[in-house]
Write a protein that holds these residues in place. Structure first.
Motif, PDB file in Angstrom:
ATOM      1  N   UNK A   1       0.793  -1.227   0.000  1.00 27.86           N
ATOM      2  CA  UNK A   1       0.000   0.000   0.000  1.00 27.86           C
ATOM      3  C   UNK A   1       0.825   1.277   0.000  1.00 27.86           C
ATOM      4  N   UNK A   2       2.126   1.154  -0.194  1.00 28.29           N
ATOM      5  CA  UNK A   2       3.023   2.314  -0.195  1.00 28.29           C
ATOM      6  C   UNK A   2       3.249   2.775  -1.629  1.00 28.29           C
ATOM      7  N   UNK A   3       2.218   3.366  -2.210  1.00 29.27           N
ATOM      8  CA  UNK A   3       2.226   3.676  -3.641  1.00 29.27           C
ATOM      9  C   UNK A   3       3.266   4.726  -4.012  1.00 29.27           C
ATOM     10  N   UNK A   4       3.467   5.716  -3.128  1.00 32.95           N
ATOM     11  CA  UNK A   4       4.430   6.776  -3.430  1.00 32.95           C
ATOM     12  C   UNK A   4       5.849   6.213  -3.559  1.00 32.95           C
ATOM     13  N   UNK A   5       6.260   5.390  -2.578  1.00 32.76           N
ATOM     14  CA  UNK A   5       7.581   4.761  -2.631  1.00 32.76           C
ATOM     15  C   UNK A   5       7.693   3.802  -3.807  1.00 32.76           C
ATOM     16  N   UNK A   6       6.590   3.081  -4.063  1.00 32.57           N
ATOM     17  CA  UNK A   6       6.572   2.132  -5.175  1.00 32.57           C
ATOM     18  C   UNK A   6       6.811   2.853  -6.494  1.00 32.57           C
ATOM     19  N   UNK A   7       6.176   3.996  -6.669  1.00 31.51           N
ATOM     20  CA  UNK A   7       6.342   4.775  -7.904  1.00 31.51           C
ATOM     21  C   UNK A   7       7.791   5.222  -8.080  1.00 31.51           C
ATOM     22  N   UNK A   8       8.427   5.587  -6.962  1.00 32.08           N
ATOM     23  CA  UNK A   8       9.832   6.007  -7.004  1.00 32.08           C
ATOM     24  C   UNK A   8      10.725   4.872  -7.508  1.00 32.08           C
ATOM     25  N   UNK A   9      10.538   3.699  -6.927  1.00 34.53           N
ATOM     26  CA  UNK A   9      11.381   2.566  -7.325  1.00 34.53           C
ATOM     27  C   UNK A   9      10.986   2.033  -8.701  1.00 34.53           C
ATOM     28  N   UNK A  10       9.713   2.247  -9.084  1.00 34.98           N
ATOM     29  CA  UNK A  10       9.303   1.871 -10.440  1.00 34.98           C
ATOM     30  C   UNK A  10      10.111   2.656 -11.466  1.00 34.98           C
ATOM     31  N   UNK A  11      10.180   3.984 -11.284  1.00 35.35           N
ATOM     32  CA  UNK A  11      10.929   4.824 -12.223  1.00 35.35           C
ATOM     33  C   UNK A  11      12.396   4.396 -12.281  1.00 35.35           C
ATOM     34  N   UNK A  12      12.960   4.153 -11.115  1.00 33.83           N
ATOM     35  CA  UNK A  12      14.369   3.759 -11.040  1.00 33.83           C
ATOM     36  C   UNK A  12      14.600   2.421 -11.742  1.00 33.83           C
ATOM     37  N   UNK A  13      13.729   1.444 -11.442  1.00 30.03           N
ATOM     38  CA  UNK A  13      13.880   0.108 -12.012  1.00 30.03           C
ATOM     39  C   UNK A  13      13.591   0.062 -13.500  1.00 30.03           C
ATOM     40  N   UNK A  14      12.534   0.769 -13.930  1.00 27.88           N
ATOM     41  CA  UNK A  14      12.165   0.762 -15.351  1.00 27.88           C
ATOM     42  C   UNK A  14      13.252   1.427 -16.200  1.00 27.88           C
ATOM     43  N   UNK A  15      13.801   2.533 -15.688  1.00 29.36           N
ATOM     44  CA  UNK A  15      14.891   3.207 -16.411  1.00 29.36           C
ATOM     45  C   UNK A  15      16.096   2.277 -16.551  1.00 29.36           C
ATOM     46  N   UNK A  16      16.396   1.549 -15.475  1.00 29.89           N
ATOM     47  CA  UNK A  16      17.548   0.642 -15.521  1.00 29.89           C
ATOM     48  C   UNK A  16      17.301  -0.497 -16.509  1.00 29.89           C
ATOM     49  N   UNK A  17      16.097  -1.064 -16.480  1.00 29.52           N
ATOM     50  CA  UNK A  17      15.770  -2.149 -17.413  1.00 29.52           C
ATOM     51  C   UNK A  17      15.909  -1.677 -18.864  1.00 29.52           C
ATOM     52  N   UNK A  18      15.462  -0.441 -19.134  1.00 32.14           N
ATOM     53  CA  UNK A  18      15.566   0.111 -20.493  1.00 32.14           C
ATOM     54  C   UNK A  18      17.018   0.336 -20.877  1.00 32.14           C
ATOM     55  N   UNK A  19      17.799   0.886 -19.940  1.00 31.85           N
ATOM     56  CA  UNK A  19      19.217   1.140 -20.216  1.00 31.85           C
ATOM     57  C   UNK A  19      19.977  -0.151 -20.485  1.00 31.85           C
ATOM     58  N   UNK A  20      19.589  -1.213 -19.766  1.00 32.24           N
ATOM     59  CA  UNK A  20      20.257  -2.505 -19.937  1.00 32.24           C
ATOM     60  C   UNK A  20      19.648  -3.327 -21.074  1.00 32.24           C
TER      61      UNK A  20
END
Length: 366
Positions: free
Chosen positions: A265-284
């Motif tokens: 239920x921690x949507x704000x933190x989840x969104x933060x790590x989503x951006x970080x993780x998605x950017x990394x997946x795209x870069x890799x």
């Protein structure tokens, strides 16, 4: 006149090279490869050693995760006839072929190659090689939910590694394989006994890679039990370990952390790590986790059924059936909790269908 190098000397260099590859000591393996290539130019004629070098070079490239190049090499290797070569050479062809298919996520093909290698294992005198073989086969069986066979081969590997002090980290990896199987079998308490023991030993022995993996896997164990606060804690710890965070597993940890935060239920933190993780997946350029992060966004941010379905289709194309089972089931539970029962049934059925696909795979390799 340049003096010829005895083939026995080159054979020793090849064995040392393989030892470095097996232990994932990249820098030492790369340096040794250069020395061997120079020595081969002056080696007395020995066709079996040339073939052995070619196979080890293939395994070297698998270590470096250069799958495009390894696929081209393997296609050439498959055209060769190994029937008249030494049994040891035949073993390495099948064993390395299995590892190649495993890294391509073709787990059934991997198991079939490993089983062919197992028929030649009697010609291998090196105990550590036998242990490595059983461990890799155990991991492959785990990937297709063949838990009995996975545990059996993991036990064989552990028995050997425990007898060699220099392979303590490999022994801990075997214990983590046991724990992963136990999690899938819902024996969480027993799995955590293994994980916490690995955590303690990895910290005491200064094995950062294993310490990171143990925290990651313990996070997944708590995630399965829906204890998301504990899952988040261990996943975050694993990301503080550079050797883990900077490895190919780091993006997976970011994905699991994001999922756990959404579930908690921690949507704000989840969104933060989503951006970080998605950017990394795209870069890799990691197709698997690009698709998985998109699925998280489709479910928890916009609840888009078309995007969820296209994401699951993308995972099917990558033969990630075990992941499809878990993700589809979680999506079904999410919609069920929100009272969207028709949607829930669709994804719970999809999880069941994927489970059937895995069972079919298991039947193929028996």
């Amino acid at each position: 006149m340049i003096e010829k190098i005895a083939s026995e000397n080159v054979a020793e260099m090849l064995n040392e090279w393989y030892s470095m590859i097996r232990q994932n000591k990249v820098n030492k393996a790369v340096a040794l490869k250069g020395e061997i290539e120079e020595a081969l130019e002056f080696m007395e004629k020995n066709q079996n050693l040339i073939i052995y070098f070619t196979l080890l070079d293939f395994r070297h490239k698998i270590m470096l995760k250069n799958l495009t190049e390894t696929t081209e090499i393997f296609n050439q290797l498959e055209k060769e006839s190994y029937d008249k070569t030494e049994e040891m050479i035949q073993y390495y062809f099948y064993f390395f072929g299995g590892q190649h298919e495993f890294y391509k996520r073709n787990y059934i093909k991997a198991v079939k190659y490993y089983q062919a290698a197992e028929n030649k294992l009697q010609f291998i005198s090196d105990d550590i090689e036998k242990a490595e073989f059983h461990y890799q086969l155990g991991v492959a069986f785990y990937r297709i939910d063949q838990h009995f066979f996975s545990l059996m081969h993991g036990e064989k590997a552990l028995e050997i590694f425990k007898c060699h002090g220099n392979y303590a980290e490999k022994a801990l990896n075997c214990e983590m394989l046991f724990a992963s199987n136990l999690v899938d079998l819902c024996d969480y308490d027993k799995a955590k006994v293994f994980y916490y023991r690995v955590l303690k030993n990895a910290e005491e022995m200064a094995f950062p890679i294993t310490l990171g993996l143990a925290n990651h896997n313990l996070g997944l164990c708590y995630q399965r039990q829906k204890e998301f606060d504990l899952a988040v804690n261990h996943l975050k710890i694993s990301l503080t370990i550079p050797e883990h965070n900077n490895s190919h597993v780091g993006v997976k940890t970011l994905y699991e952390l994001t999922y756990s935060l959404y579930q908690d239920g921690n949507k704000e933190n989840a969104s933060h790590f989503f951006e970080k993780g998605f950017d990394r997946a795209c870069n890799e350029k990691n197709k698997e986790f690009i698709a998985k992060f998109k699925l998280l966004h489709a479910v928890y941010e916009i609840e888009s059924v078309p995007l969820i379905n296209s994401g699951l289709v993308e995972l099917e194309k990558q033969n990630l059936w075990t992941d499809i089972v878990e993700i589809s089931y979680n999506i079904g539970c999410y919609f069920e909790e929100k009272g969207y029962f028709e949607k829930a049934v669709i994804y719970l059925k999809r999880a069941h269908q994927a489970k059937v696909e895995i069972m079919k795979m298991g039947e193929v390799v028996m």
